[in-house]
Design a protein around this motif. Sequence first.
Motif, mmCIF file in Angstrom:
data_model
loop_
_atom_site.group_PDB
_atom_site.id
_atom_site.type_symbol
_atom_site.label_atom_id
_atom_site.label_comp_id
_atom_site.label_asym_id
_atom_site.label_seq_id
_atom_site.Cartn_x
_atom_site.Cartn_y
_atom_site.Cartn_z
ATOM 1 N N MET A 198 0.624 -0.903 -0.021
ATOM 2 C CA MET A 198 0.058 0.073 -0.575
ATOM 3 C C MET A 198 0.601 1.225 0.118
ATOM 4 O O MET A 198 1.690 1.042 0.955
ATOM 5 C CB MET A 198 -1.447 0.038 1.105
ATOM 6 N N ILE A 199 0.570 2.112 -0.610
ATOM 7 C CA ILE A 199 1.648 3.511 -0.924
ATOM 8 C C ILE A 199 0.325 4.471 -1.139
ATOM 9 O O ILE A 199 -0.647 4.132 -1.612
ATOM 10 C CB ILE A 199 1.817 3.488 -2.314
ATOM 11 N N ALA A 200 0.226 5.329 0.346
ATOM 12 C CA ALA A 200 -0.697 6.527 -0.414
ATOM 13 C C ALA A 200 0.114 7.986 0.008
ATOM 14 O O ALA A 200 1.459 7.928 0.452
ATOM 15 C CB ALA A 200 -0.753 6.662 1.408
ATOM 16 N N ASN A 201 -0.433 8.950 -1.276
ATOM 17 C CA ASN A 201 -0.101 9.920 -1.739
ATOM 18 C C ASN A 201 -0.473 10.782 -1.282
ATOM 19 O O ASN A 201 -1.792 10.707 -1.934
ATOM 20 C CB ASN A 201 0.386 9.695 -3.299
ATOM 21 N N PHE A 202 -0.251 12.039 0.127
ATOM 22 C CA PHE A 202 -1.234 13.071 0.386
ATOM 23 C C PHE A 202 -0.184 14.062 -0.292
ATOM 24 O O PHE A 202 0.765 14.530 -0.332
ATOM 25 C CB PHE A 202 -1.061 13.207 1.400
ATOM 26 N N TYR A 240 -0.741 -2.386 -4.162
ATOM 27 C CA TYR A 240 0.551 -3.143 -5.650
ATOM 28 C C TYR A 240 0.578 -4.416 -5.222
ATOM 29 O O TYR A 240 0.800 -4.834 -3.951
ATOM 30 C CB TYR A 240 1.119 -2.761 -5.630
ATOM 31 N N LYS A 241 0.484 -5.314 -6.390
ATOM 32 C CA LYS A 241 0.780 -6.370 -6.453
ATOM 33 C C LYS A 241 2.866 -6.673 -6.325
ATOM 34 O O LYS A 241 2.849 -6.272 -7.593
ATOM 35 C CB LYS A 241 0.288 -7.795 -7.348
ATOM 36 N N GLY A 242 4.157 -6.744 -5.684
ATOM 37 C CA GLY A 242 5.221 -6.403 -5.308
ATOM 38 C C GLY A 242 5.240 -4.883 -5.873
ATOM 39 O O GLY A 242 3.766 -4.229 -4.893
ATOM 40 N N PHE A 243 6.070 -4.373 -5.009
ATOM 41 C CA PHE A 243 7.153 -3.095 -5.334
ATOM 42 C C PHE A 243 7.289 -2.320 -6.343
ATOM 43 O O PHE A 243 8.383 -2.573 -7.203
ATOM 44 C CB PHE A 243 8.214 -2.854 -3.942
ATOM 45 N N TYR A 246 13.982 4.570 -4.715
ATOM 46 C CA TYR A 246 13.977 3.529 -3.557
ATOM 47 C C TYR A 246 13.930 2.547 -5.552
ATOM 48 O O TYR A 246 13.105 2.370 -6.354
ATOM 49 C CB TYR A 246 12.063 2.961 -3.504
ATOM 50 N N ARG A 247 14.565 1.257 -4.697
ATOM 51 C CA ARG A 247 14.608 0.245 -5.907
ATOM 52 C C ARG A 247 13.757 -0.642 -5.742
ATOM 53 O O ARG A 247 12.875 -1.119 -4.785
ATOM 54 C CB ARG A 247 15.580 -0.515 -6.244
ATOM 55 N N GLY A 248 12.532 -0.462 -6.893
ATOM 56 C CA GLY A 248 11.229 -1.850 -6.727
ATOM 57 C C GLY A 248 12.130 -3.250 -7.371
ATOM 58 O O GLY A 248 12.952 -3.898 -7.060
ATOM 59 N N SER A 249 10.309 -4.181 -7.631
ATOM 60 C CA SER A 249 11.113 -5.549 -6.843
ATOM 61 C C SER A 249 11.609 -5.914 -8.520
ATOM 62 O O SER A 249 11.639 -5.501 -9.335
ATOM 63 C CB SER A 249 9.778 -6.730 -6.831
ATOM 64 N N ILE A 250 12.220 -6.988 -8.883
ATOM 65 C CA ILE A 250 12.498 -7.524 -9.680
ATOM 66 C C ILE A 250 11.214 -7.605 -10.978
ATOM 67 O O ILE A 250 11.694 -7.423 -12.435
ATOM 68 C CB ILE A 250 13.366 -8.349 -10.099
ATOM 69 N N ALA A 287 5.416 -4.768 -10.497
ATOM 70 C CA ALA A 287 4.627 -4.600 -9.985
ATOM 71 C C ALA A 287 3.143 -4.304 -10.664
ATOM 72 O O ALA A 287 3.241 -3.313 -11.470
ATOM 73 C CB ALA A 287 4.785 -3.591 -8.907
ATOM 74 N N SER A 288 2.221 -5.124 -10.318
ATOM 75 C CA SER A 288 0.684 -4.040 -10.832
ATOM 76 C C SER A 288 -0.034 -3.314 -9.948
ATOM 77 O O SER A 288 -0.329 -3.594 -8.929
ATOM 78 C CB SER A 288 0.605 -5.298 -11.563
#
Length: 91
Positions: free
Chosen positions: A1-5, A23-26, A32-36, A39-40
């Motif tokens: 979960m990412i919340a953006n205000f 998201y599924k994945g990061f 920040y480095r996301g997942s390999i 993500a969806s």
Amino acid sequence: MIANFRTCYANALDEAEMEINFYKGFPDIPGYRGSISEASTLKSMKLEYQLVGPGRMACVKADAKDLEFTPTQLVEVALKFYLDVAEKQKA
């Protein structure tokens, strides 16, 4: 979960928005480095902070103006939103 205000002004809540994404994945986020694997987005919700009555502010769901939440209720709504997404992922 990412919340953006986001706010347009540093000293006022006029035109303030909150977006909650699950998201599924990061996902790739600057700094920040996301997942390999890519993500969806599973589900997202947009809210606006508005004056809804005399002296009464609330978070209003952007696509359903009749849904309004106090900041305290917003935590419950976000948790329910997450649980709904998690339940669908189990099935």
